[in-house]
Design a protein around this motif. Structure first.
Motif, PDB file in Angstrom:
ATOM      1  N   ILE A 120       0.849  -1.186   0.000  1.00 56.59           N
ATOM      2  CA  ILE A 120       0.000   0.000   0.000  1.00 56.59           C
ATOM      3  C   ILE A 120       0.884   1.234   0.000  1.00 56.59           C
ATOM      4  N   ASP A 121       0.723   2.051  -1.018  1.00 57.36           N
ATOM      5  CA  ASP A 121       1.415   3.337  -1.072  1.00 57.36           C
ATOM      6  C   ASP A 121       0.431   4.423  -0.659  1.00 57.36           C
ATOM      7  N   ASP A 122       0.775   5.164   0.391  1.00 49.96           N
ATOM      8  CA  ASP A 122      -0.085   6.236   0.893  1.00 49.96           C
ATOM      9  C   ASP A 122       0.321   7.573   0.300  1.00 49.96           C
ATOM     10  N   TYR A 123      -0.676   8.298  -0.199  1.00 46.70           N
ATOM     11  CA  TYR A 123      -0.452   9.645  -0.711  1.00 46.70           C
ATOM     12  C   TYR A 123      -1.305  10.617   0.108  1.00 46.70           C
ATOM     13  N   SER A 124      -1.275  11.871  -0.232  1.00 49.90           N
ATOM     14  CA  SER A 124      -1.956  12.879   0.585  1.00 49.90           C
ATOM     15  C   SER A 124      -3.460  12.637   0.667  1.00 49.90           C
ATOM     16  N   SER A 125      -4.085  12.244  -0.439  1.00 50.79           N
ATOM     17  CA  SER A 125      -5.536  12.032  -0.406  1.00 50.79           C
ATOM     18  C   SER A 125      -5.947  10.769  -1.169  1.00 50.79           C
ATOM     19  N   SER A 126      -5.031   9.850  -1.361  1.00 52.43           N
ATOM     20  CA  SER A 126      -5.348   8.605  -2.060  1.00 52.43           C
ATOM     21  C   SER A 126      -4.347   7.524  -1.655  1.00 52.43           C
ATOM     22  N   LYS A 127      -4.601   6.327  -2.137  1.00 53.03           N
ATOM     23  CA  LYS A 127      -3.687   5.208  -1.905  1.00 53.03           C
ATOM     24  C   LYS A 127      -3.530   4.417  -3.196  1.00 53.03           C
ATOM     25  N   LYS A 128      -2.421   3.715  -3.314  1.00 54.90           N
ATOM     26  CA  LYS A 128      -2.225   2.770  -4.409  1.00 54.90           C
ATOM     27  C   LYS A 128      -2.042   1.389  -3.805  1.00 54.90           C
ATOM     28  N   PHE A 129      -2.860   0.439  -4.257  1.00 60.79           N
ATOM     29  CA  PHE A 129      -2.767  -0.942  -3.805  1.00 60.79           C
ATOM     30  C   PHE A 129      -2.059  -1.777  -4.859  1.00 60.79           C
ATOM     31  N   THR A 130      -1.113  -2.592  -4.424  1.00 67.02           N
ATOM     32  CA  THR A 130      -0.572  -3.647  -5.262  1.00 67.02           C
ATOM     33  C   THR A 130      -1.188  -4.952  -4.781  1.00 67.02           C
ATOM     34  N   ILE A 131      -1.902  -5.628  -5.675  1.00 73.07           N
ATOM     35  CA  ILE A 131      -2.673  -6.817  -5.310  1.00 73.07           C
ATOM     36  C   ILE A 131      -2.145  -8.018  -6.082  1.00 73.07           C
ATOM     37  N   SER A 132      -1.900  -9.109  -5.369  1.00 70.77           N
ATOM     38  CA  SER A 132      -1.462 -10.343  -6.029  1.00 70.77           C
ATOM     39  C   SER A 132      -2.666 -11.259  -6.234  1.00 70.77           C
ATOM     40  N   CYS A 133      -2.628 -12.024  -7.322  1.00 72.04           N
ATOM     41  CA  CYS A 133      -3.707 -12.943  -7.646  1.00 72.04           C
ATOM     42  C   CYS A 133      -3.149 -14.079  -8.488  1.00 72.04           C
ATOM     43  N   LYS A 134      -3.978 -15.078  -8.776  1.00 72.77           N
ATOM     44  CA  LYS A 134      -3.516 -16.240  -9.539  1.00 72.77           C
ATOM     45  C   LYS A 134      -4.013 -16.220 -10.982  1.00 72.77           C
ATOM     46  N   ASN A 135      -5.312 -15.987 -11.170  1.00 77.76           N
ATOM     47  CA  ASN A 135      -5.905 -16.163 -12.492  1.00 77.76           C
ATOM     48  C   ASN A 135      -6.547 -14.907 -13.065  1.00 77.76           C
ATOM     49  N   LEU A 136      -6.731 -13.896 -12.267  1.00 80.18           N
ATOM     50  CA  LEU A 136      -7.529 -12.740 -12.679  1.00 80.18           C
ATOM     51  C   LEU A 136      -6.943 -12.000 -13.869  1.00 80.18           C
ATOM     52  N   LEU A 137      -5.640 -12.086 -14.055  1.00 78.94           N
ATOM     53  CA  LEU A 137      -4.979 -11.268 -15.071  1.00 78.94           C
ATOM     54  C   LEU A 137      -4.807 -11.983 -16.412  1.00 78.94           C
ATOM     55  N   GLU A 138      -5.415 -13.145 -16.580  1.00 73.62           N
ATOM     56  CA  GLU A 138      -5.229 -13.937 -17.801  1.00 73.62           C
ATOM     57  C   GLU A 138      -5.539 -13.149 -19.067  1.00 73.62           C
ATOM     58  N   ASP A 139      -6.607 -12.368 -19.058  1.00 72.74           N
ATOM     59  CA  ASP A 139      -6.954 -11.576 -20.235  1.00 72.74           C
ATOM     60  C   ASP A 139      -7.156 -10.106 -19.869  1.00 72.74           C
ATOM     61  N   ALA A 140      -6.467  -9.674 -18.809  1.00 75.78           N
ATOM     62  CA  ALA A 140      -6.644  -8.305 -18.322  1.00 75.78           C
ATOM     63  C   ALA A 140      -5.711  -7.339 -19.042  1.00 75.78           C
ATOM     64  N   SER A 141      -6.134  -6.091 -19.104  1.00 77.40           N
ATOM     65  CA  SER A 141      -5.339  -5.020 -19.699  1.00 77.40           C
ATOM     66  C   SER A 141      -5.371  -3.804 -18.793  1.00 77.40           C
ATOM     67  N   ILE A 142      -4.373  -2.964 -18.932  1.00 82.03           N
ATOM     68  CA  ILE A 142      -4.381  -1.698 -18.208  1.00 82.03           C
ATOM     69  C   ILE A 142      -5.614  -0.905 -18.640  1.00 82.03           C
ATOM     70  N   GLY A 143      -6.314  -0.350 -17.669  1.00 79.14           N
ATOM     71  CA  GLY A 143      -7.550   0.381 -17.934  1.00 79.14           C
ATOM     72  C   GLY A 143      -8.803  -0.424 -17.673  1.00 79.14           C
ATOM     73  N   ASP A 144      -8.651  -1.745 -17.477  1.00 81.72           N
ATOM     74  CA  ASP A 144      -9.810  -2.587 -17.189  1.00 81.72           C
ATOM     75  C   ASP A 144     -10.357  -2.298 -15.788  1.00 81.72           C
ATOM     76  N   SER A 145     -11.653  -2.513 -15.647  1.00 77.82           N
ATOM     77  CA  SER A 145     -12.286  -2.403 -14.338  1.00 77.82           C
ATOM     78  C   SER A 145     -12.178  -3.721 -13.590  1.00 77.82           C
ATOM     79  N   VAL A 146     -11.977  -3.623 -12.290  1.00 84.57           N
ATOM     80  CA  VAL A 146     -11.939  -4.807 -11.438  1.00 84.57           C
ATOM     81  C   VAL A 146     -12.643  -4.465 -10.136  1.00 84.57           C
ATOM     82  N   SER A 147     -13.414  -5.414  -9.618  1.00 83.48           N
ATOM     83  CA  SER A 147     -14.094  -5.231  -8.342  1.00 83.48           C
ATOM     84  C   SER A 147     -13.194  -5.735  -7.224  1.00 83.48           C
ATOM     85  N   VAL A 148     -12.883  -4.854  -6.283  1.00 91.14           N
ATOM     86  CA  VAL A 148     -12.076  -5.201  -5.113  1.00 91.14           C
ATOM     87  C   VAL A 148     -12.959  -4.995  -3.884  1.00 91.14           C
TER      88      VAL A 148
END
Length: 198
Positions: A15-43
Motif C-alpha cells: 500500500i502506497d499512501d499519498y496525501s488524499s489517495s492510496k495505491k494498492f498492489t494486489i497479487s492474484c492467480k488467475n484474474l490477469l489472464e486476459d486483463a489489460s491496463i484500464g480494465d475495471s476490477v471489483s475489489v
C-alpha cells in the motif's frame, strides 16, 4: 458491471499512501489472464481501474471518495480481498447486476455457523435498508447474496460452504465493516416514481 460471483481471493501486497489517495498492489492467480491496463476490477465490491500489471500482480489507485465510502481504508498489507473482473455481455449472470458503486458500510453483528450453512446478520443504515426486500439481492464486499430475512436494523443472509470457501466472508468477525451495494432496480423505481431519497 459485475455479477457478484467472486473469481478469486487476492492479497494486498503493498500500500502506497499519498496525501488524499492510496495505491494498492494486489497479487492474484488467475484474474490477469486476459486483463489489460484500464480494465475495471471489483475489489471487495468497489469498482477500481487497473493501472499497472506485473506477472501475478496489478496496481489500482483508490481515491479519497472511495476510501471514505468503503472499507478499503481499513485494509493493510496482507489483507485478503474479493476479486472479480468486469462482465462480458455475452456471458451468463450467475449472481445479479452489480455496479461496483458502494452505497455505504454495513456491520457484522451476528454469525451463526453450522456444518451445513452459515447465517450472518448485518446492520445497515437507513439508506441501504430501504432498498432491501425479502429474497432480493444484495452485494456484500462484492459478493452477490440473497436476503434471507429483513431485520429491524438490517438483513440476514444464509451462506453455503462454497461461498465461504471462495470469498473472504469466511474471515468475518462481529463488528467488522463491510461494503454494501443494494440492488439498483429499487433505485431506478424510486427515481422514476418521483419518490425522494433520504
Amino acid at each position: 458491471m459485475f455479477s457478484g460471483i467472486i473469481e478469486e481471493i487476492g492479497v494486498i501486497e503493498k500500500i502506497d499512501d499519498y496525501s488524499s489517495s492510496k495505491k494498492f498492489t494486489i497479487s492474484c492467480k488467475n484474474l490477469l489472464e486476459d486483463a489489460s491496463i484500464g480494465d475495471s476490477v471489483s475489489v471487495n465490491g468497489a469498482c477500481l481501474t487497473i493501472i499497472e500489471i506485473r506477472d501475478c500482480q496489478f496496481d489500482v489507485d483508490v481515491v479519497k471518495e472511495t476510501l471514505g465510502r468503503t472499507n478499503l481504508e481499513n485494509l493493510s498489507e496482507g489483507s485478503n480481498v474479493n476479486l472479480e473482473r468486469a462482465m462480458k455481455y455475452n456471458q451468463r449472470v450467475g449472481g445479479h447486476l452489480v455496479q461496483g458503486h458502494v452505497d455505504g458500510l454495513g456491520k457484522v453483528i451476528d454469525i451463526n455457523q453450522t456444518e451445513e450453512w452459515t447465517e450472518i446478520k448485518f446492520e445497515l443504515d437507513s439508506f441501504c435498508r430501504k432498498y432491501c426486500i425479502f429474497k432480493g439481492s444484495i452485494a456484500i464486499d462484492g459478493v452477490s447474496l440473497t436476503i434471507a430475512e429483513i431485520t429491524s436494523d438490517g438483513v440476514k443472509v444464509a451462506l453455503i460452504p462454497h461461498t465461504l470457501s471462495n470469498t473472504i466472508l469466511s474471515e468475518y468477525k462481529t463488528q467488522q465493516s463491510v461494503n454494501i451495494e443494494t440492488d439498483m432496480v429499487g433505485k431506478f423505481i424510486e427515481n422514476f416514481s418521483g419518490a425522494t431519497s433520504e
